[in-house]
Scaffold this motif. Structure first.
Motif, PDB file in Angstrom:
ATOM      1  N   TRP A 138      36.682  47.967  32.013  1.00  0.00           N
ATOM      2  CA  TRP A 138      36.501  47.462  33.378  1.00  0.00           C
ATOM      3  C   TRP A 138      35.670  46.184  33.370  1.00  0.00           C
ATOM      4  CZ3 TRP A 138      31.906  46.855  36.194  1.00  0.00           C
ATOM      5  CH2 TRP A 138      32.065  46.523  37.541  1.00  0.00           C
ATOM      6  N   ALA A 139      34.619  46.172  32.561  1.00  0.00           N
ATOM      7  CA  ALA A 139      33.685  45.047  32.577  1.00  0.00           C
ATOM      8  C   ALA A 139      34.262  43.785  31.959  1.00  0.00           C
ATOM      9  CB  ALA A 139      32.398  45.437  31.858  1.00  0.00           C
ATOM     10  N   VAL A 140      35.101  43.928  30.908  1.00  0.00           N
ATOM     11  CA  VAL A 140      35.577  42.735  30.191  1.00  0.00           C
ATOM     12  C   VAL A 140      37.036  42.406  30.491  1.00  0.00           C
ATOM     13  CG1 VAL A 140      33.935  43.090  28.312  1.00  0.00           C
ATOM     14  CG2 VAL A 140      36.266  44.002  28.095  1.00  0.00           C
ATOM     15  N   HIS A 141      37.602  43.058  31.488  1.00  0.00           N
ATOM     16  CA  HIS A 141      38.980  42.710  31.855  1.00  0.00           C
ATOM     17  C   HIS A 141      39.007  41.279  32.387  1.00  0.00           C
ATOM     18  CE1 HIS A 141      42.896  42.835  33.817  1.00  0.00           C
ATOM     19  NE2 HIS A 141      43.145  43.960  33.191  1.00  0.00           N
ATOM     20  N   PRO A 142      40.028  40.490  32.008  1.00  0.00           N
ATOM     21  CA  PRO A 142      40.089  39.087  32.455  1.00  0.00           C
ATOM     22  C   PRO A 142      40.050  38.901  33.966  1.00  0.00           C
ATOM     23  CG  PRO A 142      41.630  39.443  30.664  1.00  0.00           C
ATOM     24  CD  PRO A 142      41.093  40.799  31.027  1.00  0.00           C
ATOM     25  N   LEU A 143      40.479  39.900  34.740  1.00  0.00           N
ATOM     26  CA  LEU A 143      40.380  39.794  36.202  1.00  0.00           C
ATOM     27  C   LEU A 143      38.941  39.623  36.675  1.00  0.00           C
ATOM     28  CD1 LEU A 143      42.892  42.366  37.766  1.00  0.00           C
ATOM     29  CD2 LEU A 143      42.735  39.923  38.298  1.00  0.00           C
ATOM     30  N   GLN A 144      37.968  40.061  35.852  1.00  0.00           N
ATOM     31  CA  GLN A 144      36.572  40.031  36.278  1.00  0.00           C
ATOM     32  C   GLN A 144      35.937  38.660  36.104  1.00  0.00           C
ATOM     33  OE1 GLN A 144      36.450  42.426  37.991  1.00  0.00           O
ATOM     34  NE2 GLN A 144      35.722  44.338  37.077  1.00  0.00           N
ATOM     35  N   VAL A 145      36.616  37.729  35.446  1.00  0.00           N
ATOM     36  CA  VAL A 145      36.032  36.397  35.271  1.00  0.00           C
ATOM     37  C   VAL A 145      35.786  35.737  36.627  1.00  0.00           C
ATOM     38  CG1 VAL A 145      36.473  34.058  34.393  1.00  0.00           C
ATOM     39  CG2 VAL A 145      36.998  36.060  32.981  1.00  0.00           C
ATOM     40  N   SER A 146      36.720  35.891  37.530  1.00  0.00           N
ATOM     41  CA  SER A 146      36.586  35.256  38.843  1.00  0.00           C
ATOM     42  C   SER A 146      35.389  35.797  39.634  1.00  0.00           C
ATOM     43  CB  SER A 146      37.885  35.413  39.638  1.00  0.00           C
ATOM     44  OG  SER A 146      37.755  34.901  40.931  1.00  0.00           O
ATOM     45  N   PRO A 147      35.243  37.115  39.848  1.00  0.00           N
ATOM     46  CA  PRO A 147      34.081  37.578  40.612  1.00  0.00           C
ATOM     47  C   PRO A 147      32.746  37.327  39.925  1.00  0.00           C
ATOM     48  CG  PRO A 147      35.338  39.444  39.765  1.00  0.00           C
ATOM     49  CD  PRO A 147      36.165  38.223  39.549  1.00  0.00           C
ATOM     50  N   VAL A 148      32.728  37.241  38.599  1.00  0.00           N
ATOM     51  CA  VAL A 148      31.458  37.045  37.896  1.00  0.00           C
ATOM     52  C   VAL A 148      31.046  35.576  37.873  1.00  0.00           C
ATOM     53  CG1 VAL A 148      30.266  37.290  35.686  1.00  0.00           C
ATOM     54  CG2 VAL A 148      31.761  39.109  36.484  1.00  0.00           C
ATOM     55  N   PRO A 356      42.887  38.600  59.547  1.00  0.00           N
ATOM     56  CA  PRO A 356      43.503  37.298  59.209  1.00  0.00           C
ATOM     57  C   PRO A 356      42.867  36.621  58.002  1.00  0.00           C
ATOM     58  CG  PRO A 356      42.056  37.060  61.100  1.00  0.00           C
ATOM     59  CD  PRO A 356      42.080  38.523  60.789  1.00  0.00           C
ATOM     60  N   LEU A 357      42.889  37.314  56.877  1.00  0.00           N
ATOM     61  CA  LEU A 357      42.375  36.761  55.634  1.00  0.00           C
ATOM     62  C   LEU A 357      43.508  36.071  54.874  1.00  0.00           C
ATOM     63  CD1 LEU A 357      40.384  39.936  54.523  1.00  0.00           C
ATOM     64  CD2 LEU A 357      39.470  37.938  55.727  1.00  0.00           C
ATOM     65  N   GLU A 358      43.147  35.305  53.871  1.00  0.00           N
ATOM     66  CA  GLU A 358      44.175  34.744  53.006  1.00  0.00           C
ATOM     67  C   GLU A 358      44.845  35.873  52.231  1.00  0.00           C
ATOM     68  OE1 GLU A 358      43.496  31.160  50.924  1.00  0.00           O
ATOM     69  OE2 GLU A 358      41.834  30.560  52.209  1.00  0.00           O
ATOM     70  N   HIS A 359      46.017  35.597  51.701  1.00  0.00           N
ATOM     71  CA  HIS A 359      46.832  36.666  51.135  1.00  0.00           C
ATOM     72  C   HIS A 359      46.228  37.299  49.885  1.00  0.00           C
ATOM     73  CE1 HIS A 359      50.115  36.213  53.893  1.00  0.00           C
ATOM     74  NE2 HIS A 359      50.282  34.942  53.586  1.00  0.00           N
ATOM     75  N   ALA A 360      45.663  36.510  48.988  1.00  0.00           N
ATOM     76  CA  ALA A 360      45.264  37.066  47.694  1.00  0.00           C
ATOM     77  C   ALA A 360      44.077  36.333  47.109  1.00  0.00           C
ATOM     78  CB  ALA A 360      46.438  37.014  46.714  1.00  0.00           C
ATOM     79  N   PHE A 361      43.210  37.096  46.450  1.00  0.00           N
ATOM     80  CA  PHE A 361      42.132  36.566  45.618  1.00  0.00           C
ATOM     81  C   PHE A 361      41.864  37.584  44.520  1.00  0.00           C
ATOM     82  CE2 PHE A 361      40.711  33.777  49.208  1.00  0.00           C
ATOM     83  CZ  PHE A 361      40.696  32.579  48.494  1.00  0.00           C
ATOM     84  N   GLU A 362      41.539  37.118  43.337  1.00  0.00           N
ATOM     85  CA  GLU A 362      41.316  38.027  42.219  1.00  0.00           C
ATOM     86  C   GLU A 362      40.091  38.904  42.409  1.00  0.00           C
ATOM     87  OE1 GLU A 362      41.250  35.401  38.844  1.00  0.00           O
ATOM     88  OE2 GLU A 362      43.256  34.659  39.308  1.00  0.00           O
ATOM     89  N   HIS A 363      39.053  38.377  43.062  1.00  0.00           N
ATOM     90  CA  HIS A 363      37.826  39.158  43.204  1.00  0.00           C
ATOM     91  C   HIS A 363      38.006  40.403  44.078  1.00  0.00           C
ATOM     92  CE1 HIS A 363      37.513  36.423  46.775  1.00  0.00           C
ATOM     93  NE2 HIS A 363      37.159  37.551  47.348  1.00  0.00           N
ATOM     94  N   ARG A 364      39.101  40.487  44.815  1.00  0.00           N
ATOM     95  CA  ARG A 364      39.344  41.673  45.636  1.00  0.00           C
ATOM     96  C   ARG A 364      39.649  42.904  44.781  1.00  0.00           C
ATOM     97  NH1 ARG A 364      43.099  38.638  50.241  1.00  0.00           N
ATOM     98  NH2 ARG A 364      41.401  37.358  51.106  1.00  0.00           N
ATOM     99  N   ASN A 365      39.848  42.703  43.496  1.00  0.00           N
ATOM    100  CA  ASN A 365      40.117  43.817  42.592  1.00  0.00           C
ATOM    101  C   ASN A 365      38.876  44.267  41.835  1.00  0.00           C
ATOM    102  OD1 ASN A 365      43.227  44.253  42.513  1.00  0.00           O
ATOM    103  ND2 ASN A 365      42.955  42.040  42.494  1.00  0.00           N
ATOM    104  N   TYR A 366      37.721  43.777  42.222  1.00  0.00           N
ATOM    105  CA  TYR A 366      36.504  44.084  41.454  1.00  0.00           C
ATOM    106  C   TYR A 366      36.298  45.600  41.336  1.00  0.00           C
ATOM    107  CZ  TYR A 366      31.764  43.453  39.664  1.00  0.00           C
ATOM    108  OH  TYR A 366      30.639  43.476  38.866  1.00  0.00           O
ATOM    109  N   PHE A 367      36.456  46.340  42.415  1.00  0.00           N
ATOM    110  CA  PHE A 367      36.378  47.799  42.338  1.00  0.00           C
ATOM    111  C   PHE A 367      37.754  48.426  42.150  1.00  0.00           C
ATOM    112  CE2 PHE A 367      36.379  52.060  44.241  1.00  0.00           C
ATOM    113  CZ  PHE A 367      35.395  52.661  43.464  1.00  0.00           C
ATOM    114  N   ALA A 368      38.777  47.853  42.755  1.00  0.00           N
ATOM    115  CA  ALA A 368      40.136  48.409  42.648  1.00  0.00           C
ATOM    116  C   ALA A 368      40.558  48.535  41.195  1.00  0.00           C
ATOM    117  CB  ALA A 368      41.121  47.527  43.410  1.00  0.00           C
TER     118      ALA A 368
END
Length: 616
Positions: A138-148, A356-368
């Motif tokens: 979870w911590a080192v998944h590439p998706l986490q680069v954006s929120p960190v 009315p948010l934008e469609h997608a951002f990577e940080h929205r998966n931080y917990f998901a």
């Protein structure tokens, strides 16, 4: 799954090298610069630019986030403390974000140790050491680069820190309750932790959805006494009923009608349909985190206008419905799979809804991401291996190494602003934001020298971005300011392009930034054509409800540069109407105008205020 090699180790010993590896994976990215919303939230936000720890400065920092009903005071105070220590040097901000992520990794490990230690219906115990592996992935998944490394997402990571602590307390309380041990303290701790999470970001409001998922999949509303079971069931029944009532009677009517989507080029229903493709996209990024698919900017997503437009909308809906059915039907035989799916959906309950948010951002998966990994891990655990589990261990080790390496490379890219801008523009050539970002990096490298090759690259990239279908007025604004900043003439065609975009396209926040940037530059002495500027902001003012500050900025330009008192009076009146909920705004504005000798404009402000009072 047995982890015999680790059986003799104290559990916490494994977390020492794991946290060091997590820090190492993101360390190269600390040398990067601010990006996107970091600038309005941090660099140009005077609210967090504190020079002392006085109560007044802390209060100003707490209220410096203008969006939402109450702001995000805890997160903005933390950013202000970074400013006090480091000014606008991004390194300290990013280091703080990394420390929060490492701390979250430890809390995820603690939470998973509790969850995976619960005896299942099959009489098996999931080894506690597996929690360390899942927490590491979870911590080192590439998706986490954006929120960190995206500094402004401190709000997301800090909020989740308190949510994770609350979840750990809830699980501890429920385990105590099942074994007839004291649980009141652990239940009571959840509320203040949730409030601290809400003070960082509104996504902490999802904590009850996460605990409900735990009840559905893991605890099933059981307790050591029938009275406690009844209380649990009634509490959740009332909470779910109230939440549904508010959603159906308040939230949906508000966002399905009115001007909620005035700043978007899609409707609420189109956004919901588009999320049927966005959520599967997120799952694809979890399973196959290809660097060219993690583009950071997602402003080019095609909007779904129907279930078959595009056809992938219906396919996405079928996939999501299938996952929901799986979560329900396997909740007894595979509770961790069920919990993982439920947590993935719950984590997107706000960002994939009608808001009315934008469609997608990577940080929205931080917990998901944790939910998806839990489900996958339990599925892998259940795969039978004829020759023993050694092959699984090798595969898991390979996956951990691969993800660590991907994140290390992606972090290194984030650590070099030009490399990052070039990669994002190459990975997503249809993104106008990526194009503007790259052009601005070229402009910085040009250093104000029009003979520099980077000057030509910047101008070329601004014009390429302006020609994209998803482009706001930012790219052409960049070209105008680049030329004017070097004392070069701005072609009429560029002004025509700017006015056309503001006259025909959806007025977005990016257009607000573009126009305020032009007017700020003009106020500082940049040679810009005032008539063309006025034509551009009048196009905005005639088509969209703007913040009061925007109208006031337009009016000041009309007053000081054009000396057009009629236009200035009309725009100041529009500012009063935009700020009609503040009864004293008109008084302050009229007083300031009279003090400067602008009586005509002051009278227009007072007349508009009087008309609004009569209308009420």
């Amino acid at each position: 799954m047995k982890w015999k090699a680790w059986q003799a180790w104290p559990a916490w010993v494994m977390m020492v090298p794991i946290t060091m590896l997590v820090a190492a994976a993101f360390w190269p990215g600390l040398s990067g610069r601010f990006i996107f919303d970091d600038y309005p939230t941090i660099v140009s936000n005077p609210g967090i630019h504190i020079d002392s720890l006085s109560w007044e400065a802390i209060q100003r920092a707490a209220g410096s986030f203008s969006q939402g009903y109450y702001g995000r005071p805890l997160a903005t105070i933390s950013l202000a403390l970074n400013y006090l220590a480091d000014g606008t040097d991004p390194w300290g901000y990013k280091l703080t974000g990394l420390c929060i992520h490492v701390l979250n990794t430890l809390i995820v490990w603690i939470l998973l140790r509790q969850l995976l230690g619960i005896r299942s219906e099959e009489g098996e115990n999931w080894p506690k050491q597996a929690a360390a592996v899942i927490a590491f992935i979870w911590a080192v998944h590439p998706l986490q680069v954006s929120p960190v490394l995206y500094v402004v997402q401190r709000m997301e990571t800090l909020s989740l820190l308190f949510v994770l602590l609350a979840l750990a307390c809830y699980v501890k309380a429920r385990r105590n309750q099942l074994s007839d041990r004291p649980s009141a303290f652990w239940f009571a701790a959840c509320l203040p932790l949730m409030l601290l999470g809400l003070a960082s970001k509104e996504s902490a409001a999802l904590l009850p959805a996460y605990t409900l998922s735990l009840e559905i999949a893991i605890f099933r509303f059981r307790a050591s006494s029938s009275a406690s079971e009844r209380l649990l069931k009634r509490t959740y029944a009332v909470a779910v009923s109230l939440a549904l009532g508010v959603y159906l009677l308040v939230v949906l009517p508000h966002y399905l009608t009115g001007d909620s989507y005035a700043l978007r080029d899609f409707s609420a229903s189109e956004r919901l349909m588009t999320q049927m493709r966005v959520l599967p996209m997120y799952l694809g990024q979890v399973l196959f985190p290809r660097p060219d698919q993690l583009t950071f900017y997602y402003d080019d997503i095609i909007v779904s206008t129907g279930l078959l437009s595009p056809p992938s909308t219906a396919l996405g809906a079928c996939l999501l419905l299938s996952l929901a059915f799986v979560a329900f039907f396997v909740r007894r035989k595979a509770p961790i799979v069920s919990l993982g799916v439920l947590w993935f959906f719950a984590a997107h309950a706000i960002t994939s809804n009608v808001f009315p948010l934008e469609h997608a951002f990577e940080h929205r998966n931080y917990f998901a991401l944790l939910g998806a990994l839990l489900a996958l891990a339990d599925i892998v655990r259940r795969i039978p291996m004829r020759d023993g589990p050694a092959l699984k261990y090798v595969a898991i080790g390979g996956i951990c190494t691969f993800l660590f390496a991907l994140t290390l490379v992606r972090s290194a890219t984030w650590g070099n602003p030009l490399n990052l801008a070039m990669e994002l523009a190459n990975a997503n050539p249809r993104s106008a934001r990526a194009s503007v970002d790259l052009a601005e990096k070229y402009e910085m490298l040009a250093g104000g020298d029009p003979e520099s090759p980077f000057y030509s690259l910047a101008m070329t990239e601004f014009h390429r971005g302006a020609g994209l279908a998803s482009a706001s007025s930012l790219p052409i604004q960049g070209a105008i300011m680049l030329a004017a900043g070097q004392g070069r003439p701005v072609p009429e065609a560029w002004w025509a392009t700017l006015e056309s975009k503001l006259s025909t396209g959806t007025i977005s926040p990016q257009d607000h930034y573009a126009m305020s940037g032009l007017l700020t530059a003009r106020a500082r002495g940049m040679a810009l054509d005032d008539e063309h500027l006025a034509a551009a902001y009048e196009a905005m003012a005639n088509r969209s409800q703007l913040p009061a500050g925007m109208y006031a900025m337009f009016a000041n330009h009309a007053l000081t540069r054009l000396e057009d008192h009629d236009l200035a009076a009309r725009l100041f009146a529009s500012a009063v109407e935009a700020e009609k909920d503040d009864r004293h705004y008109a008084e302050r504005l009229a007083s300031a105008l009279r003090a400067d000798g602008h009586n005509q404009e002051a009278q227009a402000v007072e007349a508009k205020a009087a008309a609004l009072r009569l209308a009420d």
